[in-house]
Motif scaffolding. Structure first.
Motif, PDB file in Angstrom:
ATOM      1  N   PHE A  63       0.813  -1.220   0.000  1.00 39.42           N
ATOM      2  CA  PHE A  63       0.000   0.000   0.000  1.00 39.42           C
ATOM      3  C   PHE A  63       0.848   1.272   0.000  1.00 39.42           C
ATOM      4  N   PHE A  64       2.141   1.117  -0.271  1.00 39.93           N
ATOM      5  CA  PHE A  64       3.028   2.278  -0.237  1.00 39.93           C
ATOM      6  C   PHE A  64       2.604   3.367  -1.227  1.00 39.93           C
ATOM      7  N   GLY A  65       2.276   2.974  -2.458  1.00 35.09           N
ATOM      8  CA  GLY A  65       1.901   3.945  -3.481  1.00 35.09           C
ATOM      9  C   GLY A  65       0.700   4.782  -3.075  1.00 35.09           C
ATOM     10  N   LEU A  66      -0.283   4.152  -2.445  1.00 43.55           N
ATOM     11  CA  LEU A  66      -1.484   4.855  -2.017  1.00 43.55           C
ATOM     12  C   LEU A  66      -1.152   5.879  -0.931  1.00 43.55           C
ATOM     13  N   ALA A  67      -0.353   5.459   0.056  1.00 40.85           N
ATOM     14  CA  ALA A  67       0.021   6.366   1.142  1.00 40.85           C
ATOM     15  C   ALA A  67       0.862   7.530   0.612  1.00 40.85           C
ATOM     16  N   GLU A  68       1.790   7.214  -0.292  1.00 46.78           N
ATOM     17  CA  GLU A  68       2.652   8.258  -0.845  1.00 46.78           C
ATOM     18  C   GLU A  68       1.829   9.278  -1.617  1.00 46.78           C
ATOM     19  N   ARG A  69       0.879   8.819  -2.407  1.00 45.38           N
ATOM     20  CA  ARG A  69       0.048   9.737  -3.189  1.00 45.38           C
ATOM     21  C   ARG A  69      -0.815  10.614  -2.284  1.00 45.38           C
ATOM     22  N   ALA A  70      -1.309  10.033  -1.198  1.00 39.61           N
ATOM     23  CA  ALA A  70      -2.098  10.825  -0.250  1.00 39.61           C
ATOM     24  C   ALA A  70      -1.253  11.966   0.314  1.00 39.61           C
ATOM     25  N   PHE A  71       0.001  11.671   0.629  1.00 36.68           N
ATOM     26  CA  PHE A  71       0.878  12.703   1.169  1.00 36.68           C
ATOM     27  C   PHE A  71       1.249  13.734   0.102  1.00 36.68           C
ATOM     28  N   LEU A  72       1.636  13.269  -1.068  1.00 38.62           N
ATOM     29  CA  LEU A  72       2.044  14.192  -2.136  1.00 38.62           C
ATOM     30  C   LEU A  72       0.909  15.119  -2.557  1.00 38.62           C
ATOM     31  N   VAL A  73      -0.285  14.563  -2.723  1.00 42.96           N
ATOM     32  CA  VAL A  73      -1.417  15.380  -3.158  1.00 42.96           C
ATOM     33  C   VAL A  73      -1.843  16.354  -2.059  1.00 42.96           C
ATOM     34  N   SER A  74      -1.875  15.904  -0.812  1.00 40.32           N
ATOM     35  CA  SER A  74      -2.304  16.790   0.283  1.00 40.32           C
ATOM     36  C   SER A  74      -1.328  17.940   0.490  1.00 40.32           C
ATOM     37  N   THR A  75      -0.025  17.670   0.417  1.00 36.53           N
ATOM     38  CA  THR A  75       0.936  18.768   0.571  1.00 36.53           C
ATOM     39  C   THR A  75       0.895  19.684  -0.648  1.00 36.53           C
ATOM     40  N   LEU A  76       0.744  19.106  -1.830  1.00 38.20           N
ATOM     41  CA  LEU A  76       0.660  19.917  -3.049  1.00 38.20           C
ATOM     42  C   LEU A  76      -0.551  20.848  -2.987  1.00 38.20           C
ATOM     43  N   LEU A  77      -1.684  20.344  -2.531  1.00 36.96           N
ATOM     44  CA  LEU A  77      -2.873  21.179  -2.398  1.00 36.96           C
ATOM     45  C   LEU A  77      -2.676  22.260  -1.346  1.00 36.96           C
ATOM     46  N   TRP A  78      -2.008  21.932  -0.245  1.00 38.41           N
ATOM     47  CA  TRP A  78      -1.743  22.926   0.805  1.00 38.41           C
ATOM     48  C   TRP A  78      -0.891  24.064   0.247  1.00 38.41           C
ATOM     49  N   PHE A  79       0.164  23.719  -0.476  1.00 39.76           N
ATOM     50  CA  PHE A  79       1.034  24.738  -1.074  1.00 39.76           C
ATOM     51  C   PHE A  79       0.270  25.557  -2.120  1.00 39.76           C
ATOM     52  N   LEU A  80      -0.552  24.884  -2.906  1.00 40.87           N
ATOM     53  CA  LEU A  80      -1.331  25.568  -3.943  1.00 40.87           C
ATOM     54  C   LEU A  80      -2.309  26.569  -3.325  1.00 40.87           C
ATOM     55  N   LEU A  81      -3.033  26.141  -2.301  1.00 41.06           N
ATOM     56  CA  LEU A  81      -4.001  27.029  -1.664  1.00 41.06           C
ATOM     57  C   LEU A  81      -3.312  28.201  -0.973  1.00 41.06           C
ATOM     58  N   LEU A  82      -2.162  27.949  -0.359  1.00 42.03           N
ATOM     59  CA  LEU A  82      -1.440  29.053   0.290  1.00 42.03           C
ATOM     60  C   LEU A  82      -0.941  30.043  -0.754  1.00 42.03           C
ATOM     61  N   SER A  83      -0.411  29.545  -1.854  1.00 45.84           N
ATOM     62  CA  SER A  83       0.063  30.430  -2.928  1.00 45.84           C
ATOM     63  C   SER A  83      -1.070  31.302  -3.435  1.00 45.84           C
ATOM     64  N   ALA A  84      -2.233  30.667  -3.668  1.00 49.31           N
ATOM     65  CA  ALA A  84      -3.378  31.416  -4.181  1.00 49.31           C
ATOM     66  C   ALA A  84      -3.835  32.459  -3.174  1.00 49.31           C
ATOM     67  N   ARG A  85      -3.818  32.109  -1.891  1.00 48.52           N
ATOM     68  CA  ARG A  85      -4.222  33.062  -0.843  1.00 48.52           C
ATOM     69  C   ARG A  85      -3.265  34.252  -0.795  1.00 48.52           C
ATOM     70  N   LEU A  86      -1.984  33.998  -0.852  1.00 50.75           N
ATOM     71  CA  LEU A  86      -1.001  35.098  -0.814  1.00 50.75           C
ATOM     72  C   LEU A  86      -1.110  35.967  -2.053  1.00 50.75           C
ATOM     73  N   PHE A  87      -1.510  35.373  -3.173  1.00 51.88           N
ATOM     74  CA  PHE A  87      -1.662  36.145  -4.406  1.00 51.88           C
ATOM     75  C   PHE A  87      -2.786  37.175  -4.289  1.00 51.88           C
ATOM     76  N   THR A  88      -3.822  36.843  -3.542  1.00 51.64           N
ATOM     77  CA  THR A  88      -4.952  37.757  -3.395  1.00 51.64           C
ATOM     78  C   THR A  88      -4.603  38.973  -2.534  1.00 51.64           C
ATOM     79  N   GLY A  89      -3.516  38.879  -1.751  1.00 51.06           N
ATOM     80  CA  GLY A  89      -3.082  40.011  -0.936  1.00 51.06           C
ATOM     81  C   GLY A  89      -3.730  40.033   0.435  1.00 51.06           C
ATOM     82  N   PRO A  90      -3.246  40.930   1.306  1.00 45.47           N
ATOM     83  CA  PRO A  90      -3.770  41.001   2.667  1.00 45.47           C
ATOM     84  C   PRO A  90      -5.240  41.449   2.719  1.00 45.47           C
TER      85      PRO A  90
END
Length: 200
Positions: free
Chosen positions: A173-200
């Protein structure tokens, strides 16, 4: 446009591309079982160029997000989060420079180097979310705040599952666990980037 918005916009674009390329990897090599196969294994097959593009997008995105976090006027991000993100961008160069051994667990010298760097970058990605999570929650509200809260829970749990599935009994089940981690961190970074782009 303020420099932090340029950096955050660049990071957002890079993370969107990285997410699309991650999906494309699975379309091109659909014969691989995503439950068992490590994402790094895609770098050894016919989708290797997509794998390298996915890596490049993530590296550039991390560097741009790091810059945006440094310059963002609406909040002060913890220094460890910024340092960990910068180190992540640098060490991920090595992850994509050294090929994995098929099966994700190093047997050759190059495969061992890849594995060590992958472990370090996973740890750094978790630390960014851990150190920066409270700030991300503080500058968001509504559904986006809920998304950060949910991802802040998914990231450590999925990392623990990655560690557990590295053991012989859990490797199916390594592939499944790895994908869960990669996708969740990628989404976290994506959402933070988008939030910072909108400004304070």
């Amino acid at each position: 446009m303020p420099f932090h918005q340029i950096a955050a916009g660049s990071a957002t674009a890079c993370y969107l591309v990285a997410l699309l390329l991650l999906v494309a990897l699975h379309v091109v090599e659909r014969q691989r079982d995503p439950v068992t196969t490590a994402v790094s294994d895609y770098g050894t097959g016919k989708a290797a160029w997509l794998f390298r593009a996915y890596g490049a997008a993530g590296i550039i995105g991390a560097a741009a997000l790091c810059r945006a976090m440094l310059d963002y006027p609406g909040a002060s991000f913890p220094t460890p989060a910024i340092y960990c993100l910068g180190a992540l961008a640098v060490l991920r160069l090595g992850v994509f420079a050294f090929k994995t051994d098929e099966g994700a667990f190093g047997r050759t010298r190059e495969g061992i180097i890849h594995l060590v760097l992958a472990v370090l970058t996973f740890t750094l990605a978790y630390e960014v979310v851990s150190f920066g999570g409270q700030t991300a929650l503080a500058i968001t509200s509504g559904a986006l705040n809920g998304a950060f809260a949910l991802l802040g829970w998914i990231v450590p749990v999925s990392l623990a599952l990655v560690v557990a599935t590295m053991l012989p009994r859990g490797r199916a089940f390594f592939g499944l666990a790895e994908r869960a981690f990669l996708v969740s961190t990628l989404l976290w970074f994506l959402l933070l980037s988008a939030r910072l782009f909108t400004g304070p």
